[in-house]
Design an enzyme around this catalytic site. Sequence first.
Site, PDB file in Angstrom:
ATOM      1  N   ASP A   6      16.098 -27.838 -25.627  1.00 14.24           N
ATOM      2  CA  ASP A   6      15.801 -26.379 -26.060  1.00 14.24           C
ATOM      3  C   ASP A   6      16.394 -26.728 -27.875  1.00 14.24           C
ATOM      4  O   ASP A   6      17.819 -26.790 -27.454  1.00 14.24           O
ATOM      5  CB  ASP A   6      16.280 -25.118 -25.310  1.00 14.24           C
ATOM      6  CG  ASP A   6      15.190 -24.163 -26.356  1.00 14.24           C
ATOM      7  OD1 ASP A   6      14.901 -23.439 -25.962  1.00 14.24           O
ATOM      8  OD2 ASP A   6      15.362 -23.990 -27.815  1.00 14.24           O
ATOM      9  N   ASP A 104       9.128 -26.290 -28.917  1.00 11.93           N
ATOM     10  CA  ASP A 104      10.656 -26.915 -28.816  1.00 11.93           C
ATOM     11  C   ASP A 104      11.135 -26.843 -27.972  1.00 11.93           C
ATOM     12  O   ASP A 104      13.257 -27.041 -27.663  1.00 11.93           O
ATOM     13  CB  ASP A 104      11.419 -26.092 -30.099  1.00 11.93           C
ATOM     14  CG  ASP A 104      11.865 -24.883 -29.225  1.00 11.93           C
ATOM     15  OD1 ASP A 104      11.782 -24.647 -28.507  1.00 11.93           O
ATOM     16  OD2 ASP A 104      12.943 -24.092 -29.381  1.00 11.93           O
ATOM     17  N   GLU A 105      10.855 -27.184 -26.801  1.00  8.68           N
ATOM     18  CA  GLU A 105      11.005 -27.484 -25.008  1.00  8.68           C
ATOM     19  C   GLU A 105      10.347 -28.201 -24.450  1.00  8.68           C
ATOM     20  O   GLU A 105       8.948 -28.246 -24.763  1.00  8.68           O
ATOM     21  CB  GLU A 105      11.083 -26.114 -24.227  1.00  8.68           C
ATOM     22  CG  GLU A 105      12.048 -24.662 -25.054  1.00  8.68           C
ATOM     23  CD  GLU A 105      11.714 -23.508 -24.431  1.00  8.68           C
ATOM     24  OE1 GLU A 105      11.630 -23.650 -22.707  1.00  8.68           O
ATOM     25  OE2 GLU A 105      11.070 -22.990 -24.556  1.00  8.68           O
TER      26      GLU A 105
END
Length: 345
Positions: A6, A104-105
Amino acid sequence: MIGHIDLDAFFARCEELRNPELEGSPVVICVYTRGGDSGAVSTSNYEARELGIQSAMPLSQAREIADDETVFLPVDHEYYREKSREVMSVLRSQTSEVEEYSIDESFFRVRNSPETKARKIKADIEALGLSSSIGIGPNKFVAKMASEHDKPDGLKIVTDDEKKEFLADKPVEKIHGVGGKTRDKLEDIGVEKCEDLRQADNSLLVEKFGRNKAASLKSKSIGEGSKDLDSEERKQMSRIKTMNSNSSSYRYVRTELRKACESLHDRLERKNIAFSNASIIVIDAGLKTHTRSKKLKTSESFDQLFQAADSLLADFMSRDIEVRRIGARVSGLVDTERQKSLEAF
Ligand code: TTP
Ligand code: MG
């Protein structure tokens, strides 16, 4: 093992990257509504978080607690998506199996030397100017909890033997699938941490949540979870019905298609999934499979699903065909629980 990465303060970090003068100042990324001053905080950098400014906070409140140095900027999804793609390609160059989970992960499979692998990924991402936190665990659930554990710039490895102890103190709302309502209901029966959930009376949980959810909560509380990575191709769901008898009647097939859509939609609803593509699957009397698809606006609605499927069917049935089985399929899937938390304000 499974890794979860993350990025730290992602949108804010992207802005700092394109304008280094921002570094060191509190930076707040804003989603404006009605053009003016109202809206919400999308995210903030760690300097702004020190002031108490965080995701989903109303902008008016953020402005009240901001200091003179604080910079407010509008979201620029296009640019963040570009950065996200760079990160994903670094990840794919390091590990073959990756599930992109959000902007974003990602989850990824780790076959050996977890620590070395994680450090290498973090270094490559740092070279892009971004900061990340990685968690590695025996399944996706534990990996995700681990990546959050020592954010920012974190690296936490939790083995199968360690997972129960690692989770014991974590608040239940950190569990994927435990939203506000579930949390409140759990609080009513004195359950706040994973450890409490483990101790909780089974029949009480079943009474409150039903058998399936109760079982799922219990298994999460002891750190069980899936290791399956959803690659893009697998991100689809379908339901197919075999009809009582073959038919070339649009009206009859349509009734069966509706049932397939209903059952598919139930499943989507249970898993909090929206879709942006609907298809029909037609298997004819000669057992040949035909599919027709339609791109849609991302939606969670049954009507959208059925209308799209029905219009595909109407078109398809305009030719002479005998249908043996009929099904509906959705793809372009989005986890709405995650999405809602992203858009919540
Ligand atoms: P997060 O990973 O939740 O947040 P983050 O990367 O900013 O910070 P952290 O260091 O804690 O990981 O979400 C990723 C991006 O999604 C975030 O940069 C902005 C966006 N977002 C929203 O727009 N609204 C929200 O409510 C949240 C939580 C995130
Ligand atoms: Mg993040």
